[in-house]
Design a protein around this motif. Sequence first.
Motif, PDB file in Angstrom:
ATOM      1  N   GLY A  42       0.795  -1.224   0.000  1.00 49.05           N
ATOM      2  CA  GLY A  42       0.000   0.000   0.000  1.00 49.05           C
ATOM      3  C   GLY A  42       0.825   1.270   0.000  1.00 49.05           C
ATOM      4  N   GLY A  43       2.129   1.167  -0.158  1.00 45.00           N
ATOM      5  CA  GLY A  43       2.996   2.333  -0.089  1.00 45.00           C
ATOM      6  C   GLY A  43       2.743   3.370  -1.158  1.00 45.00           C
ATOM      7  N   GLY A  44       2.277   2.946  -2.330  1.00 47.24           N
ATOM      8  CA  GLY A  44       2.032   3.871  -3.427  1.00 47.24           C
ATOM      9  C   GLY A  44       1.027   4.960  -3.094  1.00 47.24           C
ATOM     10  N   ARG A  45       0.162   4.710  -2.125  1.00 46.02           N
ATOM     11  CA  ARG A  45      -0.850   5.696  -1.734  1.00 46.02           C
ATOM     12  C   ARG A  45      -0.233   6.966  -1.151  1.00 46.02           C
ATOM     13  N   PHE A  46       1.026   6.886  -0.747  1.00 46.04           N
ATOM     14  CA  PHE A  46       1.700   7.998  -0.088  1.00 46.04           C
ATOM     15  C   PHE A  46       2.720   8.692  -0.984  1.00 46.04           C
ATOM     16  N   ARG A  82      -0.114   5.818   7.622  1.00 44.04           N
ATOM     17  CA  ARG A  82       0.705   7.017   7.499  1.00 44.04           C
ATOM     18  C   ARG A  82       2.139   6.687   7.094  1.00 44.04           C
ATOM     19  N   LEU A  83       2.752   7.692   6.520  1.00 42.54           N
ATOM     20  CA  LEU A  83       4.172   7.693   6.199  1.00 42.54           C
ATOM     21  C   LEU A  83       4.793   8.803   7.039  1.00 42.54           C
ATOM     22  N   VAL A  84       5.899   8.504   7.689  1.00 40.80           N
ATOM     23  CA  VAL A  84       6.618   9.517   8.459  1.00 40.80           C
ATOM     24  C   VAL A  84       7.941   9.781   7.751  1.00 40.80           C
TER      25      VAL A  84
END
Length: 148
Positions: A42-46, A82-84
């Motif tokens: 799901g990383g592409g969402r960020f 979330r991505l930090v």
Amino acid sequence: MSDSLDRPTDPSGVDHIWLPCSRRSPGLARRRLREFLARVEGGGRFAEVGELLVSELVTNAWRHGTRTGRLIRVGFGFDADRLVIEVDDAGGGKPELGEAAADQESGRGLRLVDGLALAWGCGARPGVGKRVWAVVGPAAGEGTEEAA
């Protein structure tokens, strides 16, 4: 700053890279972020907002926070919501939201961070300098319970 914490709570998946104090560093940070997000589900969402924010934070670090010959540390953390992004530099002081005149080519980066991040802040880092961080949520309508 949109949040008063020195740093956000730690997410799970973590990665970091050390970069030179150079105009090339924002591009290197974006590439490392893309590689990191490709490895997490799901990383592409960020990606879109994350790339913009890491560019702004790294640009501020090499222009204002770190002198030539010193390194900038860029870290990424990720969990389902979330991505930090964390950018460490050797400079003192805290970044401040400024007002750029319409004819100025710079001075709007932190306004973008403030407008696009769920939260952001600045605190001391171990040793010397500071850590500026931003929390990125998924793109609108992607993977949030409100979108369901």
